[in-house]
Write a protein that holds these residues in place. Structure first.
Motif, mmCIF file in Angstrom:
data_model
loop_
_atom_site.group_PDB
_atom_site.id
_atom_site.type_symbol
_atom_site.label_atom_id
_atom_site.label_comp_id
_atom_site.label_asym_id
_atom_site.label_seq_id
_atom_site.Cartn_x
_atom_site.Cartn_y
_atom_site.Cartn_z
ATOM 1 N N ILE A 66 0.696 -1.574 0.134
ATOM 2 C CA ILE A 66 -0.107 0.129 -0.073
ATOM 3 C C ILE A 66 0.550 1.295 -0.102
ATOM 4 O O ILE A 66 0.518 2.486 -0.438
ATOM 5 C CB ILE A 66 -1.119 0.194 1.183
ATOM 6 C CG1 ILE A 66 -2.391 -1.492 1.104
ATOM 7 C CG2 ILE A 66 -1.959 1.571 1.197
ATOM 8 C CD1 ILE A 66 -2.917 -1.368 0.067
ATOM 9 N N ILE A 67 1.759 1.255 1.178
ATOM 10 C CA ILE A 67 2.775 2.822 0.848
ATOM 11 C C ILE A 67 3.327 2.389 -0.668
ATOM 12 O O ILE A 67 3.521 3.788 -0.977
ATOM 13 C CB ILE A 67 4.232 2.882 1.511
ATOM 14 C CG1 ILE A 67 3.180 2.302 3.250
ATOM 15 C CG2 ILE A 67 4.723 3.468 1.991
ATOM 16 C CD1 ILE A 67 3.819 1.789 4.535
ATOM 17 N N LEU A 68 3.851 1.926 -0.751
ATOM 18 C CA LEU A 68 4.622 1.876 -2.649
ATOM 19 C C LEU A 68 4.068 2.843 -3.883
ATOM 20 O O LEU A 68 4.291 3.413 -4.493
ATOM 21 C CB LEU A 68 5.473 0.382 -2.545
ATOM 22 C CG LEU A 68 6.468 0.257 -1.993
ATOM 23 C CD1 LEU A 68 7.483 -0.903 -2.122
ATOM 24 C CD2 LEU A 68 7.651 1.331 -2.018
ATOM 25 N N PHE A 69 2.411 1.430 -3.346
ATOM 26 C CA PHE A 69 1.835 1.755 -4.675
ATOM 27 C C PHE A 69 1.341 3.378 -4.385
ATOM 28 O O PHE A 69 1.059 4.059 -5.570
ATOM 29 C CB PHE A 69 0.372 1.301 -4.177
ATOM 30 C CG PHE A 69 -0.725 1.656 -4.633
ATOM 31 C CD1 PHE A 69 -0.462 1.887 -6.557
ATOM 32 C CD2 PHE A 69 -2.063 2.001 -4.173
ATOM 33 C CE1 PHE A 69 -1.944 2.295 -7.770
ATOM 34 C CE2 PHE A 69 -3.523 2.324 -5.381
ATOM 35 C CZ PHE A 69 -3.137 2.400 -6.432
ATOM 36 N N GLU A 70 0.939 3.959 -2.782
ATOM 37 C CA GLU A 70 0.572 5.257 -2.974
ATOM 38 C C GLU A 70 2.192 6.334 -3.338
ATOM 39 O O GLU A 70 2.290 7.292 -3.296
ATOM 40 C CB GLU A 70 0.558 5.624 -1.538
ATOM 41 C CG GLU A 70 0.128 7.092 -1.027
ATOM 42 C CD GLU A 70 0.437 7.844 0.012
ATOM 43 O OE1 GLU A 70 -0.130 8.930 -0.338
ATOM 44 O OE2 GLU A 70 1.660 7.104 0.026
ATOM 45 N N GLY A 71 2.978 5.622 -2.750
ATOM 46 C CA GLY A 71 4.364 5.957 -3.361
ATOM 47 C C GLY A 71 4.514 7.196 -4.687
ATOM 48 O O GLY A 71 4.897 7.921 -5.569
ATOM 49 N N GLY A 72 3.952 5.363 -5.261
ATOM 50 C CA GLY A 72 4.160 5.391 -7.268
ATOM 51 C C GLY A 72 3.215 6.701 -7.802
ATOM 52 O O GLY A 72 3.623 7.371 -8.695
ATOM 53 N N MET A 73 2.225 6.839 -7.281
ATOM 54 C CA MET A 73 1.325 7.309 -7.582
ATOM 55 C C MET A 73 1.185 8.652 -7.308
ATOM 56 O O MET A 73 0.742 9.800 -7.755
ATOM 57 C CB MET A 73 -0.410 7.217 -6.814
ATOM 58 C CG MET A 73 -1.044 6.529 -7.752
ATOM 59 S SD MET A 73 -2.715 5.429 -6.657
ATOM 60 C CE MET A 73 -3.155 7.212 -8.211
ATOM 61 N N GLN A 74 2.093 9.129 -5.951
ATOM 62 C CA GLN A 74 2.119 10.365 -5.320
ATOM 63 C C GLN A 74 3.623 11.256 -6.010
ATOM 64 O O GLN A 74 4.062 12.370 -6.679
ATOM 65 C CB GLN A 74 2.684 10.737 -3.845
ATOM 66 C CG GLN A 74 1.178 10.997 -3.605
ATOM 67 C CD GLN A 74 2.513 10.948 -1.531
ATOM 68 O OE1 GLN A 74 3.135 12.100 -1.583
ATOM 69 N NE2 GLN A 74 1.960 10.734 -0.530
ATOM 70 N N THR A 75 4.349 10.656 -6.625
ATOM 71 C CA THR A 75 5.715 10.752 -7.297
ATOM 72 C C THR A 75 5.081 11.028 -9.487
ATOM 73 O O THR A 75 4.759 10.155 -9.933
ATOM 74 C CB THR A 75 6.732 9.781 -7.820
ATOM 75 O OG1 THR A 75 7.024 8.914 -6.538
ATOM 76 C CG2 THR A 75 7.668 10.264 -8.240
ATOM 77 N N SER A 76 5.525 11.899 -9.726
ATOM 78 C CA SER A 76 5.610 12.569 -10.937
ATOM 79 C C SER A 76 6.644 12.190 -11.723
ATOM 80 O O SER A 76 8.022 12.493 -11.541
ATOM 81 C CB SER A 76 5.649 13.927 -10.747
ATOM 82 O OG SER A 76 5.223 14.745 -12.359
ATOM 83 N N PHE A 77 6.079 11.463 -12.685
ATOM 84 C CA PHE A 77 7.131 11.171 -13.584
ATOM 85 C C PHE A 77 7.780 12.263 -14.447
ATOM 86 O O PHE A 77 9.234 12.342 -15.505
ATOM 87 C CB PHE A 77 6.104 10.077 -15.032
ATOM 88 C CG PHE A 77 7.785 9.549 -15.937
ATOM 89 C CD1 PHE A 77 7.812 7.610 -14.967
ATOM 90 C CD2 PHE A 77 7.281 9.784 -17.070
ATOM 91 C CE1 PHE A 77 8.903 7.880 -16.161
ATOM 92 C CE2 PHE A 77 8.110 9.275 -17.933
ATOM 93 C CZ PHE A 77 9.285 7.883 -17.635
#
Length: 482
Positions: A66-77
């Motif tokens: 969950i943490i990595l998924f949320e972190g990935g969603m927050q990260t702008s490519f």
């Protein structure tokens, strides 16, 4: 039985509320919240006996998903694209160098074999996404550096997991070949990456195509896809954590309905999982055992912070354009957190002779890293003149599907380089089906008319049918440079 259930529910409620309120304290001092959550678990361990390592590992892995998924969603490519190279080198070579330096030190300080020393080094080799995201979030540290650190922390967990599992296998079966381990690494990373990309694309398509009766089901759907991504990658014997992070990147950087609703839900869910995970990990620690390894733990923590991590960073970034000050800050911001503690449960479950010793020392290393480094990152960045006056840009576009109708409601933050910035609405030759309903300007509502000029900084609300989505998006598409 009913009384016991009621007591457990009350305890969980108290832990959640304490966890939420403690984040205010941690943000003020720049300390990762994990310190307070773990402390709560350690205090509870004096009243509740808990030693279920398998359950803790399962909860920890689910929380990391969950943490990595949320972190990935927050990260702008767009932000991490310029720093993908250094981030990947840090997450591979950096972890290897850290493992080697700490492993060598652990062999002598803990009096274990060199294979076990390397295992300890691998366990503490990766930085922690939850700790890095929580400490750097909202800070005015230079964007290039925060993007590098966030991309590194999201992508170096698979390397640490691979090294930990491989070294345990090597200790248990010394005949394991180095070439088979290397092929296994290539397979895990490549397939994990592909699974993340594939499921991410499928998720984007289905989320935008399916009209669910309740908006609250869309965030649940994304969590389901995150868990599916991890499970699919794991069944293929590849890196589930890498797959989840990549899937989050794909989802977070795509235009999906209820984007902000999904982000807010995942942010809160990730916090809840952090609270429960760290409290469980705190319960698994017996404070009286920490006193016996305090000196060794402190010594290894110092070696990790001022020797292993800096050597790894300076070697990894040798051929990239980072100044000495920037490398220093990146080295100091390599926080340890949930991942090392979760990985420390692997030797315990494998019944290695020094499994409990490793868990206690890792625990000590994580706490000292969080307290010392977490509270000093911002002052160090200011002293090194690596801060900026930037503020976080709002979401550019939010697609909201209106139930089962064919319409969508969007709000768009107007940027200076958008085609319509500075234009009157009457000059735009809009389709009759695309309607500007309101403008938020300087905290005031402006009613759109034909003579109204769209200004940079406006938040524009647009109602349009789904069939006009591409035409509507073209109004706001920023021209590519060069």
């Amino acid at each position: 039985m009913t009384h016991l259930a009621d007591s457990v529910i009350m305890l969980l409620a108290a832990l959640l509320l304490i966890g939420v309120l403690s984040t205010k304290f941690s943000s003020r001092f720049g300390m990762p919240s994990l310190v307070l959550f773990i402390a709560a678990g350690m205090i509870l361990s004096r009243f509740i006996y808990y030693d279920n390592v398998a359950l803790t590992q399962l909860a920890g892995i689910f929380a990391l998903v969950i943490i990595l998924f949320e972190g990935g969603m927050q990260t702008s490519f767009k932000d991490i694209k310029p720093v993908i190279g250094p981030s990947l080198v840090l997450s591979t070579l950096g972890v290897l160098v850290t493992t080697g330096v700490v492993g060598l030190a652990a062999t002598y300080i803990l009096g274990v074999s060199w294979e076990e020393g390397l295992l300890f080094g691998a366990i503490v080799g990766s930085t922690d996404a939850a700790a890095v995201f929580s400490v750097l979030g909202g800070k005015n540290i230079d964007k290039r550096l925060t993007s590098t650190l966030e991309a590194e922390s999201g992508s170096n967990d698979p390397m640490a997991v691979f090294l930990t599992v491989s070294l345990i296998e090597w200790i248990e079966s010394p005949e394991t070949g180095i070439w088979s381990l290397m092929l296994s690494f290539v397979w895990e990373m490549a397939v994990g990456l592909l699974v993340g990309l594939l499921v991410g694309r499928i998720a984007v398509y289905l989320i935008n195509k399916i009209n669910l009766d309740s908006t609250g089901l869309y965030p649940v759907m994304t969590v389901g896809f995150a868990v599916l991504t991890y499970g699919s990658a794991a069944l293929l014997h590849s890196s589930g954590l890498l797959a989840v992070y990549v899937m989050g990147l794909v989802l977070g950087n795509s235009e999906i309905v209820y984007h902000r609703t999904i982000m807010n839900f995942n942010h809160g869910f990730a916090w809840m999982m952090q609270i429960f995970m760290f409290i469980l990990l705190g319960l698994l620690v017996f404070p009286q055992e920490l006193t016996h390894i305090a000196f060794q733990g402190l010594l290894l923590s110092v070696i990790l912070m001022i020797a292993a991590r800096p050597v790894a960073v300076f070697l990894s970034l040798l051929f990239f354009k980072f100044t000495g000050a920037e490398k220093t800050l990146i080295a100091w911001a390599g926080l340890r957190g949930a991942v090392p503690i979760v990985l420390a449960t692997y030797p315990l479950l494998s019944n290695l002779e020094n499994g409990r010793l490793f868990f206690n020392v890792v625990f000590f290393v994580v706490l000292t890293s969080a307290v010392i480094q977490g509270t000093t990152i911002s002052p160090l960045a200011a002293r090194l003149k690596l801060t900026s006056g930037r503020t976080e840009a709002p979401t550019l576009m939010e697609l909201v599907a209106l139930g089962r109708t064919d319409a969508e409601f969007n709000h768009v933050s107007i940027q200076p380089d958008m085609p319509i910035a500075g234009m009157r609405i009457s000059e735009m030759q809009l389709s009759d089906e695309i309607l500007f309903t309101a403008i938020i300007r300087d905290d005031k509502i402006v009613t759109p008319h034909g003579y109204t000029v769209i200004e940079p900084g406006d938040v524009l609300y647009v109602l349009s049918p789904k069939s006009k989505r591409e035409e509507m998006k073209a109004l706001f598409r920023v021209p590519e440079s060069g």
